[in-house]
Design a protein around this motif. Structure first.
Motif, short mmCIF file in Angstrom:
data_model
loop_
_atom_site.label_atom_id
_atom_site.label_comp_id
_atom_site.label_asym_id
_atom_site.label_seq_id
_atom_site.Cartn_x
_atom_site.Cartn_y
_atom_site.Cartn_z
N CYS A 101 0.82 -1.21 0.00
CA CYS A 101 0.00 0.00 0.00
C CYS A 101 0.86 1.26 0.00
CB CYS A 101 -0.98 0.01 1.18
SG CYS A 101 -0.24 0.41 2.78
N ILE A 102 2.18 1.10 -0.11
CA ILE A 102 3.09 2.25 -0.11
C ILE A 102 3.30 2.73 -1.55
CG2 ILE A 102 5.41 3.03 0.46
CD1 ILE A 102 5.49 0.81 2.59
N PRO A 103 3.04 3.99 -1.85
CA PRO A 103 3.19 4.49 -3.23
C PRO A 103 4.55 4.22 -3.85
CG PRO A 103 1.95 6.08 -1.94
CD PRO A 103 2.43 5.02 -0.97
N GLU A 104 5.63 4.34 -3.08
CA GLU A 104 6.95 4.11 -3.65
C GLU A 104 7.11 2.67 -4.12
OE1 GLU A 104 10.78 4.70 -5.06
OE2 GLU A 104 9.12 6.08 -4.66
N VAL A 105 6.53 1.72 -3.42
CA VAL A 105 6.57 0.33 -3.86
C VAL A 105 5.79 0.17 -5.17
CG1 VAL A 105 5.84 -2.03 -3.30
CG2 VAL A 105 6.93 -0.60 -1.55
N ALA A 106 4.64 0.83 -5.26
CA ALA A 106 3.85 0.78 -6.50
C ALA A 106 4.63 1.36 -7.67
CB ALA A 106 2.53 1.54 -6.31
N ARG A 107 5.35 2.45 -7.42
CA ARG A 107 6.15 3.05 -8.48
C ARG A 107 7.25 2.10 -8.94
NH1 ARG A 107 4.72 8.04 -5.76
NH2 ARG A 107 6.24 7.70 -4.08
N ARG A 108 7.92 1.47 -8.00
CA ARG A 108 9.01 0.56 -8.36
C ARG A 108 8.48 -0.66 -9.10
NH1 ARG A 108 12.92 0.50 -2.94
NH2 ARG A 108 13.07 2.77 -2.69
#
Length: 218
Positions: A101-108
């Protein structure tokens, strides 16, 4: 092969939508009390594990409950496990934690032409739906807040891929999973929770993100 982006997802007709929501009634049951399901297109299992800050070289085979029990045994430590599997052209990532649910993980996970969608529910009854394309988060919201959107002033922003979707307190998770399937084109099956999955230990969130507030923002 990476997916071309952007793409358009048409709104489901009412009959199709009702069937999708009914299929996911299990997600609004009391168990599991907390989870994050993520679906990734355009990446391998190893790439997804790395995006979540795990080491794909040291996996174990664990069910969701086994992983959740191990995390509970490390209550006061940052100890989170991620289970991954491949379903057709998608990688499914399941956790009782919250890396997905962390945006940075979604970006990666969606970098270089990929696509990412996650559904999160916490033990404190907090919810989140998030979507990312080609390394950019193009929508993140709490479906609980949208239940009363029609009576809110100003009304909350709704991403284009969720327009026209109604959320209801008793079926928030079912509607979130239905939206995931409709957007990503892959069904989520409850039996995966009881299936031993390739499971890895994730780097702590503090080590992954440091003190950067931007990593938590869409």
């Amino acid at each position: 092969m990476k997916r071309d982006v952007p793409r358009t997802v048409e709104r489901p007709d009412p009959a199709q939508w009702e069937k999708l929501v009914t299929r996911y009634a299990w997600a609004d049951a009391d168990e599991p009390a907390a989870f994050t399901f993520s679906v990734v297109a355009g990446a391998s299992e190893d790439e997804v594990v790395r995006a979540f800050a795990g080491d794909p070289g040291v996996p174990r085979q664990m069910t969701f409950d086994e992983a959740a029990d191990e995390q509970a045994a490390h209550l006061y430590k940052d100890h989170h496990l991620l289970g991954v599997m491949t379903a057709g052209h998608h990688v499914i990532a399941i956790e009782s934690g919250f890396h997905g649910c962390i945006p940075e993980v979604a970006r990666r996970a969606s970098a270089d032409g990929g696509e990412f969608f996650s559904v999160y529910k916490s033990v404190n009854a907090r919810y989140q739906v998030m979507h990312a394309l080609d390394g950019s988060v193009d929508g993140l919201f709490d479906p609980f807040e949208l239940e009363d959107a029609a009576w809110m002033d100003p009304q909350p922003d709704v991403p284009a891929w969720a327009e026209g979707i109604d959320f209801h307190m008793e079926t928030l998770c079912a509607e979130s999973f239905a939206l995931m399937e409709h957007t990503m084109g892959v069904a989520i099956h409850p039996e995966w929770l009881a299936t031993p999955l390739r499971t890895v230990l994730l780097t702590s969130v503090s080590d992954l993100l440091g003190q950067s507030e931007a990593d938590w923002l869409p």
